[in-house]
Write a protein that holds these residues in place. Structure first.
Motif, PDB file in Angstrom:
ATOM      1  N   VAL A 144       0.901  -1.397   0.350  1.00 37.57           N
ATOM      2  CA  VAL A 144       0.070   0.120  -0.038  1.00 37.57           C
ATOM      3  C   VAL A 144       0.957   1.128   0.079  1.00 37.57           C
ATOM      4  O   VAL A 144       0.022   2.518  -0.566  1.00 37.57           O
ATOM      5  CB  VAL A 144      -0.547  -0.187   1.158  1.00 37.57           C
ATOM      6  N   THR A 145       2.036   1.242   0.830  1.00 42.57           N
ATOM      7  CA  THR A 145       2.692   2.722   0.431  1.00 42.57           C
ATOM      8  C   THR A 145       3.718   2.460  -1.085  1.00 42.57           C
ATOM      9  O   THR A 145       3.739   4.256  -1.236  1.00 42.57           O
ATOM     10  CB  THR A 145       4.222   2.358   1.837  1.00 42.57           C
ATOM     11  N   ALA A 146       3.882   1.633  -1.523  1.00 40.47           N
ATOM     12  CA  ALA A 146       4.144   1.707  -2.301  1.00 40.47           C
ATOM     13  C   ALA A 146       3.645   2.368  -3.569  1.00 40.47           C
ATOM     14  O   ALA A 146       3.860   2.690  -4.182  1.00 40.47           O
ATOM     15  CB  ALA A 146       5.240   0.211  -2.963  1.00 40.47           C
ATOM     16  N   LEU A 147       2.806   1.289  -3.548  1.00 41.30           N
ATOM     17  CA  LEU A 147       1.108   1.747  -3.938  1.00 41.30           C
ATOM     18  C   LEU A 147       1.146   3.170  -4.237  1.00 41.30           C
ATOM     19  O   LEU A 147       0.968   4.029  -5.086  1.00 41.30           O
ATOM     20  CB  LEU A 147       0.364   1.152  -4.483  1.00 41.30           C
ATOM     21  N   THR A 148       1.057   4.069  -3.110  1.00 42.29           N
ATOM     22  CA  THR A 148       0.477   5.266  -3.078  1.00 42.29           C
ATOM     23  C   THR A 148       1.342   6.296  -3.181  1.00 42.29           C
ATOM     24  O   THR A 148       0.567   7.031  -4.051  1.00 42.29           O
ATOM     25  CB  THR A 148       0.357   5.508  -1.504  1.00 42.29           C
ATOM     26  N   PHE A 149       2.671   5.678  -3.364  1.00 38.18           N
ATOM     27  CA  PHE A 149       4.004   6.594  -4.179  1.00 38.18           C
ATOM     28  C   PHE A 149       3.729   6.065  -4.867  1.00 38.18           C
ATOM     29  O   PHE A 149       3.927   7.468  -5.980  1.00 38.18           O
ATOM     30  CB  PHE A 149       4.801   6.104  -3.492  1.00 38.18           C
ATOM     31  N   ILE A 150       3.486   5.386  -5.680  1.00 36.26           N
ATOM     32  CA  ILE A 150       3.289   5.351  -7.781  1.00 36.26           C
ATOM     33  C   ILE A 150       2.717   6.028  -7.906  1.00 36.26           C
ATOM     34  O   ILE A 150       2.267   6.775  -9.161  1.00 36.26           O
ATOM     35  CB  ILE A 150       3.614   3.602  -7.242  1.00 36.26           C
ATOM     36  N   ALA A 151       1.556   6.215  -7.315  1.00 41.75           N
ATOM     37  CA  ALA A 151      -0.214   6.653  -7.842  1.00 41.75           C
ATOM     38  C   ALA A 151       0.507   8.092  -8.130  1.00 41.75           C
ATOM     39  O   ALA A 151       0.090   8.921  -8.958  1.00 41.75           O
ATOM     40  CB  ALA A 151      -1.286   6.333  -6.983  1.00 41.75           C
ATOM     41  N   ARG A 152       0.937   8.498  -6.572  1.00 39.58           N
ATOM     42  CA  ARG A 152       1.384  10.433  -6.511  1.00 39.58           C
ATOM     43  C   ARG A 152       1.721  10.075  -7.798  1.00 39.58           C
ATOM     44  O   ARG A 152       1.939  11.204  -8.420  1.00 39.58           O
ATOM     45  CB  ARG A 152       1.634   9.956  -5.454  1.00 39.58           C
ATOM     46  N   GLU A 153       3.186   9.924  -8.101  1.00 42.12           N
ATOM     47  CA  GLU A 153       4.457  10.076  -8.798  1.00 42.12           C
ATOM     48  C   GLU A 153       3.702   9.812 -10.415  1.00 42.12           C
ATOM     49  O   GLU A 153       4.053  11.249 -11.001  1.00 42.12           O
ATOM     50  CB  GLU A 153       5.464   8.924  -8.756  1.00 42.12           C
ATOM     51  N   ARG A 154       2.874   9.888 -10.238  1.00 41.89           N
ATOM     52  CA  ARG A 154       2.418   9.281 -11.268  1.00 41.89           C
ATOM     53  C   ARG A 154       0.953  10.063 -11.623  1.00 41.89           C
ATOM     54  O   ARG A 154       0.407  10.017 -13.249  1.00 41.89           O
ATOM     55  CB  ARG A 154       2.212   7.461 -12.051  1.00 41.89           C
ATOM     56  N   GLY A 155       0.549  10.753 -11.153  1.00 41.30           N
ATOM     57  CA  GLY A 155      -0.543  11.822 -11.405  1.00 41.30           C
ATOM     58  C   GLY A 155      -1.547  10.829 -11.487  1.00 41.30           C
ATOM     59  O   GLY A 155      -3.090  11.319 -11.792  1.00 41.30           O
ATOM     60  N   LEU A 156      -1.930   9.640 -10.815  1.00 44.07           N
ATOM     61  CA  LEU A 156      -3.171   9.647 -11.038  1.00 44.07           C
ATOM     62  C   LEU A 156      -4.133   9.047  -9.750  1.00 44.07           C
ATOM     63  O   LEU A 156      -3.946   9.445  -8.649  1.00 44.07           O
ATOM     64  CB  LEU A 156      -2.831   7.338 -10.320  1.00 44.07           C
ATOM     65  N   ASP A 157      -5.252   8.636  -9.677  1.00 43.73           N
ATOM     66  CA  ASP A 157      -6.550   9.402  -8.882  1.00 43.73           C
ATOM     67  C   ASP A 157      -6.208   8.634  -7.639  1.00 43.73           C
ATOM     68  O   ASP A 157      -7.012   7.255  -8.390  1.00 43.73           O
ATOM     69  CB  ASP A 157      -7.685   9.786  -8.997  1.00 43.73           C
TER      70      ASP A 157
END
Length: 214
Positions: A144-157
């Motif tokens: 969850v921590t990693a996916l949150t970072f990835i999503a924010r970095e790539r501008g995903l909602d």
């Protein structure tokens, strides 16, 4: 503290600190390898000390020397596998296609078979159940921590793609498919795999196209 209680306390402490061999002992590692092999290929019920000793090529008393109880042995096998999985999970998260890598890792049959055996043991052994729950929570927290970072970095909602939901979907779907496969049930599996992998590809393609993905 009474003398009798004091003797009991010292006896318990002695048992807790009893030497059970070096962590990197070749014999200990052979016992762990043999136990995991038997559990994967024959099931945990077949993992008796005599059978483990035969596969490991050691004398049966050595199994109990290194692992005084079967819980000790099962926990050691589980922890070694879990720590290896943490490292594989880390590599998947930092790969070019983290979601696809996590999905592929969750479906790896070598580890899935052993996980199913530990889940069965957890129903009977509280120590295994507690360890399984703790590591599952740890795996999910890392994801969850990693996916949150990835999503924010790539501008995903994050509202449209909640990381905790993605993590649970990966674990739940792969677990359901593995359980059914173990029972010889395969109807719909190919279609489900195609569906999931198609959506993972779309998700990651959308992320890659975002300017922040750089």
């Amino acid at each position: 503290m009474s003398e009798e209680r004091s003797r009991g306390h010292r006896s318990g402490a002695a048992r807790a600190t009893r030497r059970v061999g070096a962590e990197d002992s070749a014999t200990r590692l052979a016992i762990l390898d043999a136990t995991a092999k038997i559990m994967r290929e024959e099931g945990s019920a077949a993992a008796t000390s005599r059978r483990i000793a035969a596969v490991a090529g050691v004398k049966p008393p050595l199994v109990h020397y290194y692992f005084p109880t079967m819980d000790d042995l099962y926990l050691a096998v589980f922890r070694r596998g879990a720590e290896a999985y943490v490292e594989l999970q880390r590599r998947a998260i930092f790969s070019d296609r983290p979601l696809r890598a996590l999905w592929d890792l969750s479906r790896e049959p070598h580890g899935t078979r052993l996980q199913l055996e530990f889940m069965a043991l957890a129903n009977q052994r509280p120590a295994i159940r507690a360890e399984l729950a703790a590591y599952t929570d740890r795996f999910r927290e890392i994801q969850v921590t990693a996916l949150t970072f990835i999503a924010r970095e790539r501008g995903l909602d994050l509202g449209e793609f909640p990381p905790v939901v993605i993590s649970l979907l990966i674990a739940s779907l792969s677990g359901a498919l593995a359980t059914e496969s173990a029972l010889g049930i395969h109807r719909g599996h190919a279609e489900m795999l195609a569906f999931v992998e198609s959506h993972l590809d779309r998700f990651e393609a959308a992320a890659a196209d975002h300017p922040a993905a750089g």
